[in-house]
Design an enzyme around this catalytic site. Sequence first.
Site, PDB file in Angstrom:
ATOM      1  N   GLY A  96     -10.956 -20.198 -39.163  1.00 43.43           N
ATOM      2  CA  GLY A  96     -12.017 -19.579 -38.329  1.00 43.43           C
ATOM      3  C   GLY A  96     -13.221 -19.234 -39.069  1.00 43.43           C
ATOM      4  O   GLY A  96     -13.484 -19.597 -40.078  1.00 43.43           O
ATOM      5  N   GLU A  99     -24.081  -4.634 -25.456  1.00 45.38           N
ATOM      6  CA  GLU A  99     -22.791  -4.463 -25.246  1.00 45.38           C
ATOM      7  C   GLU A  99     -22.346  -3.129 -25.454  1.00 45.38           C
ATOM      8  O   GLU A  99     -23.199  -2.253 -25.966  1.00 45.38           O
ATOM      9  CB  GLU A  99     -21.743  -5.262 -25.944  1.00 45.38           C
ATOM     10  N   ASP A 134       0.248 -13.470 -39.007  1.00 42.57           N
ATOM     11  CA  ASP A 134       0.934 -13.781 -40.384  1.00 42.57           C
ATOM     12  C   ASP A 134       0.242 -13.353 -41.599  1.00 42.57           C
ATOM     13  O   ASP A 134       1.084 -12.963 -42.720  1.00 42.57           O
ATOM     14  CB  ASP A 134       0.865 -15.481 -40.306  1.00 42.57           C
ATOM     15  N   HIS A 177      -9.341  -4.526 -25.153  1.00 39.95           N
ATOM     16  CA  HIS A 177     -10.560  -5.118 -24.431  1.00 39.95           C
ATOM     17  C   HIS A 177     -10.611  -4.376 -23.141  1.00 39.95           C
ATOM     18  O   HIS A 177      -9.519  -4.847 -22.344  1.00 39.95           O
ATOM     19  CB  HIS A 177     -10.759  -6.510 -24.453  1.00 39.95           C
ATOM     20  N   ARG A 197     -15.749   0.887 -26.462  1.00 43.00           N
ATOM     21  CA  ARG A 197     -14.601   0.275 -25.633  1.00 43.00           C
ATOM     22  C   ARG A 197     -13.176   1.268 -25.554  1.00 43.00           C
ATOM     23  O   ARG A 197     -12.555   0.940 -24.685  1.00 43.00           O
ATOM     24  CB  ARG A 197     -14.097  -0.957 -26.593  1.00 43.00           C
ATOM     25  N   HIS A 247      -7.016  -7.101 -28.175  1.00 44.54           N
ATOM     26  CA  HIS A 247      -7.829  -7.948 -28.136  1.00 44.54           C
ATOM     27  C   HIS A 247      -8.342  -8.205 -29.616  1.00 44.54           C
ATOM     28  O   HIS A 247      -8.544  -9.059 -30.308  1.00 44.54           O
ATOM     29  CB  HIS A 247      -9.045  -7.265 -27.559  1.00 44.54           C
ATOM     30  N   ARG A 267     -13.557  -0.704 -33.096  1.00 47.66           N
ATOM     31  CA  ARG A 267     -14.977  -1.490 -33.385  1.00 47.66           C
ATOM     32  C   ARG A 267     -15.563  -1.482 -32.588  1.00 47.66           C
ATOM     33  O   ARG A 267     -15.580  -1.483 -31.314  1.00 47.66           O
ATOM     34  CB  ARG A 267     -14.126  -2.889 -33.735  1.00 47.66           C
ATOM     35  N   SER A 318     -17.603  -8.002 -35.245  1.00 46.14           N
ATOM     36  CA  SER A 318     -16.428  -8.476 -36.301  1.00 46.14           C
ATOM     37  C   SER A 318     -16.804 -10.043 -36.681  1.00 46.14           C
ATOM     38  O   SER A 318     -16.714 -10.349 -37.658  1.00 46.14           O
ATOM     39  CB  SER A 318     -15.089  -8.963 -35.217  1.00 46.14           C
TER      40      SER A 318
HETATM   41  P1  FAD Z   1      -9.550 -16.609 -36.708  1.00 48.91           P
HETATM   42  O1  FAD Z   1     -10.770 -17.006 -36.040  1.00 48.91           O
HETATM   43  O2  FAD Z   1      -8.622 -16.018 -35.739  1.00 48.91           O
HETATM   44  O3  FAD Z   1      -8.829 -17.796 -37.470  1.00 48.91           O
HETATM   45  C1  FAD Z   1      -7.493 -17.763 -38.014  1.00 48.91           C
HETATM   46  C2  FAD Z   1      -7.132 -18.783 -38.790  1.00 48.91           C
HETATM   47  O4  FAD Z   1      -6.043 -18.655 -39.515  1.00 48.91           O
HETATM   48  C3  FAD Z   1      -6.647 -20.030 -37.630  1.00 48.91           C
HETATM   49  O5  FAD Z   1      -7.224 -21.375 -38.339  1.00 48.91           O
HETATM   50  C4  FAD Z   1      -5.405 -20.102 -37.991  1.00 48.91           C
HETATM   51  O6  FAD Z   1      -4.529 -21.353 -37.662  1.00 48.91           O
HETATM   52  C5  FAD Z   1      -4.787 -19.658 -39.291  1.00 48.91           C
HETATM   53  N1  FAD Z   1      -3.794 -19.079 -39.528  1.00 48.91           N
HETATM   54  C6  FAD Z   1      -3.221 -17.811 -39.144  1.00 48.91           C
HETATM   55  N2  FAD Z   1      -1.701 -17.923 -39.661  1.00 48.91           N
HETATM   56  C7  FAD Z   1      -1.617 -18.948 -40.312  1.00 48.91           C
HETATM   57  C8  FAD Z   1      -0.479 -19.572 -41.067  1.00 48.91           C
HETATM   58  N3  FAD Z   1       0.534 -18.733 -41.076  1.00 48.91           N
HETATM   59  N4  FAD Z   1      -0.595 -20.734 -41.730  1.00 48.91           N
HETATM   60  C9  FAD Z   1      -1.849 -21.375 -41.591  1.00 48.91           C
HETATM   61  N5  FAD Z   1      -2.857 -20.878 -41.094  1.00 48.91           N
HETATM   62  C10 FAD Z   1      -2.911 -19.804 -40.425  1.00 48.91           C
HETATM   63  N6  FAD Z   1     -16.050 -10.850 -32.020  1.00 48.91           N
HETATM   64  C11 FAD Z   1     -17.298 -10.808 -31.969  1.00 48.91           C
HETATM   65  O7  FAD Z   1     -17.704 -10.513 -33.176  1.00 48.91           O
HETATM   66  N7  FAD Z   1     -17.884 -11.044 -30.811  1.00 48.91           N
HETATM   67  C12 FAD Z   1     -17.437 -11.598 -29.825  1.00 48.91           C
HETATM   68  O8  FAD Z   1     -18.225 -11.892 -28.844  1.00 48.91           O
HETATM   69  C13 FAD Z   1     -16.274 -11.808 -29.827  1.00 48.91           C
HETATM   70  N8  FAD Z   1     -15.416 -12.358 -28.507  1.00 48.91           N
HETATM   71  C14 FAD Z   1     -14.099 -12.290 -28.764  1.00 48.91           C
HETATM   72  C15 FAD Z   1     -13.435 -13.000 -27.626  1.00 48.91           C
HETATM   73  C16 FAD Z   1     -12.030 -13.199 -27.482  1.00 48.91           C
HETATM   74  C17 FAD Z   1     -11.598 -13.867 -26.362  1.00 48.91           C
HETATM   75  C18 FAD Z   1     -11.510 -13.028 -28.753  1.00 48.91           C
HETATM   76  C19 FAD Z   1      -9.955 -13.167 -28.803  1.00 48.91           C
HETATM   77  C20 FAD Z   1     -11.935 -12.223 -29.962  1.00 48.91           C
HETATM   78  C21 FAD Z   1     -13.454 -12.065 -29.819  1.00 48.91           C
HETATM   79  N9  FAD Z   1     -14.123 -11.478 -30.939  1.00 48.91           N
HETATM   80  C22 FAD Z   1     -15.381 -11.429 -31.014  1.00 48.91           C
HETATM   81  C23 FAD Z   1     -13.315 -11.189 -32.186  1.00 48.91           C
HETATM   82  C24 FAD Z   1     -13.382 -12.375 -33.308  1.00 48.91           C
HETATM   83  O9  FAD Z   1     -13.595 -13.439 -32.474  1.00 48.91           O
HETATM   84  C25 FAD Z   1     -12.424 -12.473 -34.079  1.00 48.91           C
HETATM   85  O10 FAD Z   1     -12.107 -11.148 -34.707  1.00 48.91           O
HETATM   86  C26 FAD Z   1     -13.019 -13.473 -35.361  1.00 48.91           C
HETATM   87  O11 FAD Z   1     -13.264 -14.553 -34.850  1.00 48.91           O
HETATM   88  C27 FAD Z   1     -11.684 -13.585 -36.362  1.00 48.91           C
HETATM   89  O12 FAD Z   1     -11.990 -14.775 -37.067  1.00 48.91           O
HETATM   90  P2  FAD Z   1     -11.452 -14.963 -38.586  1.00 48.91           P
HETATM   91  O13 FAD Z   1     -11.856 -16.019 -39.307  1.00 48.91           O
HETATM   92  O14 FAD Z   1     -10.948 -13.765 -39.058  1.00 48.91           O
HETATM   93  O15 FAD Z   1      -9.866 -15.676 -37.770  1.00 48.91           O
HETATM   94  C1  SIN Z   2     -16.927  -9.638 -25.594  1.00 48.91           C
HETATM   95  O1  SIN Z   2     -17.648 -10.626 -25.447  1.00 48.91           O
HETATM   96  O2  SIN Z   2     -16.833  -8.771 -24.906  1.00 48.91           O
HETATM   97  C2  SIN Z   2     -16.234  -9.604 -26.638  1.00 48.91           C
HETATM   98  C3  SIN Z   2     -16.980  -8.949 -27.802  1.00 48.91           C
HETATM   99  C4  SIN Z   2     -16.260  -8.604 -28.918  1.00 48.91           C
HETATM  100  O3  SIN Z   2     -15.124  -8.613 -29.036  1.00 48.91           O
HETATM  101  O4  SIN Z   2     -16.772  -8.150 -30.032  1.00 48.91           O
END
Ligand code: FAD
Ligand code: SIN
Length: 537
Positions: free
Chosen positions: A11, A115, A222, A243, A291, A352, A387, A392
């Site tokens: 991610g 927001e 995990d 959310h 929120r 969320h 948050r 994030s």
């Molecule tokens: P992720 O992007 O979730 O990536 C996790 C990675 O870890 C994946 O590749 C997965 O495969 C890997 N992984 C996990 N466990 C294992 C394992 N055991 N073995 C191997 N790989 C593993 N935040 C904002 O700031 N703005 C927004 O507009 C917003 N909108 C959102 C809308 C939605 C629908 C959601 C769900 C979240 C939103 N968020 C938003 C929150 C934000 O998207 C996330 O907090 C952020 O993207 C997390 O990024 P990350 O890199 O930490 O993890």
């Molecule tokens: C949203 O688009 O409402 C999500 C934004 C966030 O989780 O930060």
Amino acid sequence: MQTDFLVIGSGIAGLTYALKVAQDCPDKKVMVLTKTQSDETNTKYAQGGIAGVMDFDKDSFDKHIEDTLVAGDGLCNRHTVEIVVKEGVERIQEIIDWGAQFDKEPDGDFKLGKEGGHSAFRILHHKDITGQEMERALLEALKKRPNIELVSHCFVLDIITQHHLGYLVTKSTPDIECYGVYVLNLQTNKIEKILSSITLLATGGNGQVYRTTTNPAIATGDGVAMVYRAKGRIENMEFIQFHPTALYEPGVRGQSFLITEAVRGDGGILRNHTGEAFMQRYDERKDLAPRDIVARAIDNEMKVNGTEHVFLDCRHFSKEKVTEHFPNIYDKCLGIGIDITKDMIPVAPAAHYSCGGIKTDEWGRTSINNLYAAGECASTGLHGANRLASNSLLEAMVFAHRAYIDAVATIKAGQFPPSNKGAGIPAWKADGTNAPKEMILITQSVKEMKLLMSDYVGIVRNNERLHRAMKRLDLLYTETEELYKKTIVSPQLCELRNMITVAYLIVKCAEFRHESRGLHFNTDYPGKSSMVQNIVL
Ligand code: FAD
Ligand code: SIN
């Protein structure tokens, strides 16, 4: 297998870190692991955007800092908030340089959204699919780095520490070290050991612990569970953000579709089943209150009126505005017979975001040596008890950068052990395990766990519900550990095990917090305690 830098998660946090490390150390090997397809992440589903101070005439760092502190309800670490807000602007520019496109006004300025909890327009976005665009740009940039190997369908089982060399490791062991990880390679179906000098956990959130969530199936906590098993420190897990507005679709299981808060930022109004715009009864900021307040208000309206959802009304938006800013939402709703320019959208809160997680310091270091964490799995102190929307993605990039700075500086100074220090580590022991006889033993336990977490440990909690949740989790834990000992590991079984650990941590932290603050609302302790503290397990 050996690598210099190991990254778990593809991610925004994992990819940002991998790109930076690979660019700075072209002679070092960087390996990124991800458990399904490389873009299947929470990041891909982000809609609203990324918060950052862009318009210094109408906004300021101080305002963004203050909004974050207010949303966090007294529990944010001010120093962390200042770091993220101030350094975030540079990180946003970097992802733009890597190719991410954010919407612009005709004059070339960024189109900034608003927001809940934000006092200024400061959300950069790409229509209503911001995360998809950012993930695309990062994966494209990754392809240009020959020293990065991205391995998909590779499920990380556990972190390797001295425990695997036969030493006793407890919570009070002062110098726990990470040597790498055991993985289940889903392409070969073999369990392998990957040794690394430095490991970053970027495993994302844990929404799947609940029955209704905006998170995709990969979000099973995990990383948090692995660190807890390895005796590392975990913090503030009780603060699960719901959310307010996930699309209500009866019968749909798994991931709920999000209706971004940006819809309310643009003037969308929450209404109950009588058509009343009820938010004015709960908070003077109405639909754009933070929120936790909006989700609790909706939860209350649903309970008082005996309904399963409320409505989000954007019928007053022009069709042009809807199709330009929210084309994904427009199409999705139209696909299920709701024309959002004419009909109200049925919405309900859904799990969320996890505000707590693996405790890290200001450089992303965990309590385990050579192990960093960034993104949603980490607890940096930014979010406190709740948050602020769109903080994030920003936090993930800022702390991925900080972890990169610290890791590279230390490896260049020769302070990290070479990755072969863990050479004596044994292969994974699978003796005495057999193929699973019945998947129902796993799927039913997952269902039970989700149900009890949603019913007893949701938006509103009390002592009796938490106590019941713990008793039932205890049984699920015992049954799952027995199954784990005698069954050949599978992602389904490991995810169940991890989710039960995460659920336990949420309930345990909730039991320790004798107050109501931010996202944790316990009717047995309705007020705030003056002894504000972080709960560390
Ligand atoms: P992720 O992007 O979730 O990536 C996790 C990675 O870890 C994946 O590749 C997965 O495969 C890997 N992984 C996990 N466990 C294992 C394992 N055991 N073995 C191997 N790989 C593993 N935040 C904002 O700031 N703005 C927004 O507009 C917003 N909108 C959102 C809308 C939605 C629908 C959601 C769900 C979240 C939103 N968020 C938003 C929150 C934000 O998207 C996330 O907090 C952020 O993207 C997390 O990024 P990350 O890199 O930490 O993890
Ligand atoms: C949203 O688009 O409402 C999500 C934004 C966030 O989780 O930060």
